[in-house]
Write a protein that holds these residues in place. Structure first.
Motif, PDB file in Angstrom:
ATOM      1  N   MET A 170      34.953  25.392  44.174  1.00 12.91           N
ATOM      2  CA  MET A 170      36.382  25.134  44.147  1.00 12.91           C
ATOM      3  C   MET A 170      36.837  24.699  45.546  1.00 12.91           C
ATOM      4  SD  MET A 170      39.384  27.832  43.279  1.00 12.91           S
ATOM      5  CE  MET A 170      38.783  28.281  41.675  1.00 12.91           C
ATOM      6  N   SER A 171      37.613  23.650  45.610  1.00 13.44           N
ATOM      7  CA  SER A 171      38.066  23.241  46.944  1.00 13.44           C
ATOM      8  C   SER A 171      39.568  23.021  46.919  1.00 13.44           C
ATOM      9  CB  SER A 171      37.362  21.945  47.354  1.00 13.44           C
ATOM     10  OG  SER A 171      37.852  20.895  46.543  1.00 13.44           O
ATOM     11  N   ARG A 172      40.176  23.340  48.035  1.00 17.53           N
ATOM     12  CA  ARG A 172      41.611  23.178  48.109  1.00 17.53           C
ATOM     13  C   ARG A 172      41.936  21.699  48.310  1.00 17.53           C
ATOM     14  NH1 ARG A 172      46.505  25.796  49.721  1.00 17.53           N
ATOM     15  NH2 ARG A 172      46.163  27.956  49.191  1.00 17.53           N
ATOM     16  N   GLY A 173      42.991  21.215  47.720  1.00 19.48           N
ATOM     17  CA  GLY A 173      43.406  19.829  47.901  1.00 19.48           C
ATOM     18  C   GLY A 173      43.970  19.629  49.299  1.00 19.48           C
ATOM     19  N   LEU A 182      41.623  32.000  32.024  1.00 18.36           N
ATOM     20  CA  LEU A 182      41.467  32.020  33.480  1.00 18.36           C
ATOM     21  C   LEU A 182      42.492  31.168  34.232  1.00 18.36           C
ATOM     22  CD1 LEU A 182      37.601  32.238  33.785  1.00 18.36           C
ATOM     23  CD2 LEU A 182      39.295  34.050  34.024  1.00 18.36           C
ATOM     24  N   ILE A 183      43.029  30.146  33.582  1.00 13.28           N
ATOM     25  CA  ILE A 183      44.028  29.350  34.315  1.00 13.28           C
ATOM     26  C   ILE A 183      45.238  30.212  34.693  1.00 13.28           C
ATOM     27  CG2 ILE A 183      45.679  27.423  34.115  1.00 13.28           C
ATOM     28  CD1 ILE A 183      43.382  25.830  32.857  1.00 13.28           C
ATOM     29  N   PRO A 184      45.846  30.893  33.749  1.00 11.73           N
ATOM     30  CA  PRO A 184      46.970  31.747  34.184  1.00 11.73           C
ATOM     31  C   PRO A 184      46.526  32.867  35.131  1.00 11.73           C
ATOM     32  CG  PRO A 184      46.525  32.044  31.827  1.00 11.73           C
ATOM     33  CD  PRO A 184      45.703  30.888  32.280  1.00 11.73           C
ATOM     34  N   VAL A 185      45.263  33.287  35.027  1.00 14.78           N
ATOM     35  CA  VAL A 185      44.786  34.351  35.921  1.00 14.78           C
ATOM     36  C   VAL A 185      44.675  33.818  37.349  1.00 14.78           C
ATOM     37  CG1 VAL A 185      42.763  35.750  36.515  1.00 14.78           C
ATOM     38  CG2 VAL A 185      43.620  35.732  34.176  1.00 14.78           C
ATOM     39  N   LEU A 186      44.105  32.606  37.480  1.00 16.86           N
ATOM     40  CA  LEU A 186      43.994  32.009  38.819  1.00 16.86           C
ATOM     41  C   LEU A 186      45.378  31.658  39.351  1.00 16.86           C
ATOM     42  CD1 LEU A 186      40.882  29.744  38.202  1.00 16.86           C
ATOM     43  CD2 LEU A 186      40.994  31.780  39.650  1.00 16.86           C
ATOM     44  N   ASP A 187      46.202  31.161  38.480  1.00 14.30           N
ATOM     45  CA  ASP A 187      47.558  30.775  38.852  1.00 14.30           C
ATOM     46  C   ASP A 187      48.377  32.024  39.197  1.00 14.30           C
ATOM     47  OD1 ASP A 187      49.796  29.176  39.135  1.00 14.30           O
ATOM     48  OD2 ASP A 187      50.372  29.416  37.041  1.00 14.30           O
ATOM     49  N   ASN A 188      48.003  33.120  38.554  1.00 17.40           N
ATOM     50  CA  ASN A 188      48.666  34.407  38.769  1.00 17.40           C
ATOM     51  C   ASN A 188      50.159  34.332  38.495  1.00 17.40           C
ATOM     52  OD1 ASN A 188      48.671  37.092  39.253  1.00 17.40           O
ATOM     53  ND2 ASN A 188      48.737  36.938  41.480  1.00 17.40           N
ATOM     54  N   GLU A 189      50.524  33.522  37.576  1.00 18.19           N
ATOM     55  CA  GLU A 189      51.944  33.328  37.293  1.00 18.19           C
ATOM     56  C   GLU A 189      52.050  33.013  35.815  1.00 18.19           C
ATOM     57  OE1 GLU A 189      55.366  33.834  38.608  1.00 18.19           O
ATOM     58  OE2 GLU A 189      54.207  33.067  40.300  1.00 18.19           O
ATOM     59  N   LYS A 190      52.886  33.719  35.131  1.00 15.35           N
ATOM     60  CA  LYS A 190      53.095  33.358  33.735  1.00 15.35           C
ATOM     61  C   LYS A 190      54.581  33.230  33.558  1.00 15.35           C
ATOM     62  CE  LYS A 190      49.825  34.291  30.194  1.00 15.35           C
ATOM     63  NZ  LYS A 190      50.429  34.468  28.879  1.00 15.35           N
ATOM     64  N   HIS A 191      54.970  32.131  32.936  1.00 17.41           N
ATOM     65  CA  HIS A 191      56.394  31.821  32.998  1.00 17.41           C
ATOM     66  C   HIS A 191      57.147  32.229  31.744  1.00 17.41           C
ATOM     67  CE1 HIS A 191      55.757  29.799  36.749  1.00 17.41           C
ATOM     68  NE2 HIS A 191      54.655  29.303  36.218  1.00 17.41           N
ATOM     69  N   TYR A 192      56.501  32.985  30.918  1.00 17.65           N
ATOM     70  CA  TYR A 192      57.242  33.439  29.742  1.00 17.65           C
ATOM     71  C   TYR A 192      57.012  34.928  29.546  1.00 17.65           C
ATOM     72  CZ  TYR A 192      52.668  32.648  27.663  1.00 17.65           C
ATOM     73  OH  TYR A 192      51.338  32.658  27.403  1.00 17.65           O
ATOM     74  N   GLU A 246      38.983  43.878  34.752  1.00 16.91           N
ATOM     75  CA  GLU A 246      40.232  44.589  35.056  1.00 16.91           C
ATOM     76  C   GLU A 246      41.248  43.644  35.709  1.00 16.91           C
ATOM     77  OE1 GLU A 246      37.517  46.713  35.537  1.00 16.91           O
ATOM     78  OE2 GLU A 246      38.076  48.320  34.141  1.00 16.91           O
ATOM     79  N   LEU A 247      40.748  42.902  36.701  1.00 16.87           N
ATOM     80  CA  LEU A 247      41.623  41.962  37.412  1.00 16.87           C
ATOM     81  C   LEU A 247      42.167  40.913  36.444  1.00 16.87           C
ATOM     82  CD1 LEU A 247      42.555  40.836  40.311  1.00 16.87           C
ATOM     83  CD2 LEU A 247      40.701  39.198  39.953  1.00 16.87           C
ATOM     84  N   ILE A 248      41.277  40.420  35.598  1.00 20.73           N
ATOM     85  CA  ILE A 248      41.686  39.379  34.649  1.00 20.73           C
ATOM     86  C   ILE A 248      42.768  39.919  33.708  1.00 20.73           C
ATOM     87  CG2 ILE A 248      40.899  37.942  32.729  1.00 20.73           C
ATOM     88  CD1 ILE A 248      38.158  37.759  34.236  1.00 20.73           C
ATOM     89  N   ALA A 249      42.527  41.095  33.160  1.00 16.73           N
ATOM     90  CA  ALA A 249      43.504  41.672  32.221  1.00 16.73           C
ATOM     91  C   ALA A 249      44.828  41.915  32.938  1.00 16.73           C
ATOM     92  CB  ALA A 249      42.969  42.977  31.642  1.00 16.73           C
TER      93      ALA A 249
END
Ligand code: SAH
Length: 314
Positions: free
Chosen positions: A1-4, A31-41, A66-69
């Motif tokens: 994974m690389s930062r833009g 995993l996308i919302p987990v990596l994003d760590n943000e859920k908008h609903y 655990e982290l994922i959940a």
């Protein structure tokens, strides 16, 4: 994974692996919302189901489960705990049986077997013997009998009814209604209602039980209960249990003349229960037999009395 470029919150991600597209998409979905760590609903209970559905086959073994959940459920601790608990259960299906075995053992060690357990055991035995497949538990309380019925596949349709919604909530928890697999979930239903009013939902059963319920009804209301059960619901078999007042002298902790429970409106001696039950049977076209429940004493009889009514087919 690389930062833009720069300090952008966006990442360029390269994934490598050989798997089915469906598995990849399930991973990404979680995993996308987990990596994003943000859920908008809004995150509610059904998110736990979603997480488990998409995590099937991999999440339980994931080192970061655990982290994922926790992140997927937007840091709602109770939901994350629920998810982990269910993951663990799915991982080790024998967990429930172990719990059950422990409970059974408890009951055996707690000699003599608690009266409640004996009562439910007798009801269950009578239900099995009657050949009933569809059973309604009237005044099911916290669902102990329902849970026994659910464990026995011969009972195809199991319904519990109670006037207390709080008891029904506890029953739903005890039965883990929300977590039952569909083939179990469709066998059982809880109904909120009163046994003093005719209710179409009580029709069409092979057997009905009212375990330690009638003594909670005001005597002038008993006639309404009788019609609701024996005239309208009218199952082939009706099982009714109630305390035997004569046995109360055997309980040293119970002050003389006092009922076993403060909500009891009456406690009948054997002759009273048998007279009532025989009159009801006669009026509505049933036969009735009486069974003792619990240790029988020659002088007082058993602590619980049971009437088993059978519809006379004429
Ligand atoms: N059958 C259960 C509970 C017995 S306690 C057991 O054996 O453990 C009596 C139950 O009857 C309570 O749950 C109470 O809420 C319920 N009950 C009392 N009056 C009722 C009514 N009119 N209609 C339906 N349920 C009633």
């Amino acid at each position: 994974m690389s930062r833009g470029e720069g300090l952008s919150p966006y990442f360029t991600v390269t994934l490598r692996g050989r798997c089915r597209l469906h598995e990849l998409l399930s991973h990404l979905y979680v995993l996308i919302p987990v990596l994003d760590n943000e859920k908008h609903y809004w995150v509610g209970d059904d998110e736990v189901d979603k997480l488990l559905r998409h995590g099937e086959g991999w999440l339980a073994q994931h080192p970061e489960r655990e982290l994922i959940a926790h992140r997927y459920l937007k840091h709602r601790r109770s939901l994350a705990a629920k998810a982990i608990e269910r993951l663990m259960e799915e991982e080790s299906p024998e967990l429930e049986t172990t719990e059950e075995a422990a409970r059974e053992e408890e009951a055996i060690v707690e000699a003599p077997l608690s009266l409640n357990a004996q009562r439910l055991g007798t009801v269950l035995a009578v239900l099995r013997e009657s050949g009933a497949r569809r059973v309604v538990d009237l005044g099911c309380g916290e669902g102990k009998l329902l849970s026994l019925l659910l464990d026995d596949r011969r009972f195809e349709r199991i319904v519990g009814m109670d006037v207390s919604s709080r008891s029904l909530d506890i029953a739903a928890d005890r039965l883990r209604l929300e977590r039952l697999p569909p083939h179990q979930r469709e066998r059982i239903q809880l109904l909120h209602g009163s046994l003093l009013y005719r209710d179409k939902r009580l029709e069409g059963f092979d057997a009905a039980c009212a375990v330690e319920v009638i003594e909670h009804l005001d005597p002038p209301r008993l006639a309404a209960f009788e019609r609701v059960v024996f005239e309208f619901a009218r199952p082939q078999t009706v099982i009714i249990t109630t305390p035997n007042r004569e046995y109360n002298v055997k309980w040293e902790t119970l002050p003389a003349g006092q009922f076993r429970h403060r909500d009891h409106r009456f406690e009948w001696i054997r002759a009273e229960f048998q007279a009532w039950a025989s009159a009801v049977a006669e009026r509505f076209g049933y036969s009735v037999r009486f069974l003792p429940v619990g240790p029988e004493d020659p002088a007082t009889g058993s602590p619980t009395q049971m009437g088993v009514f059978g519809l006379k087919n004429d």
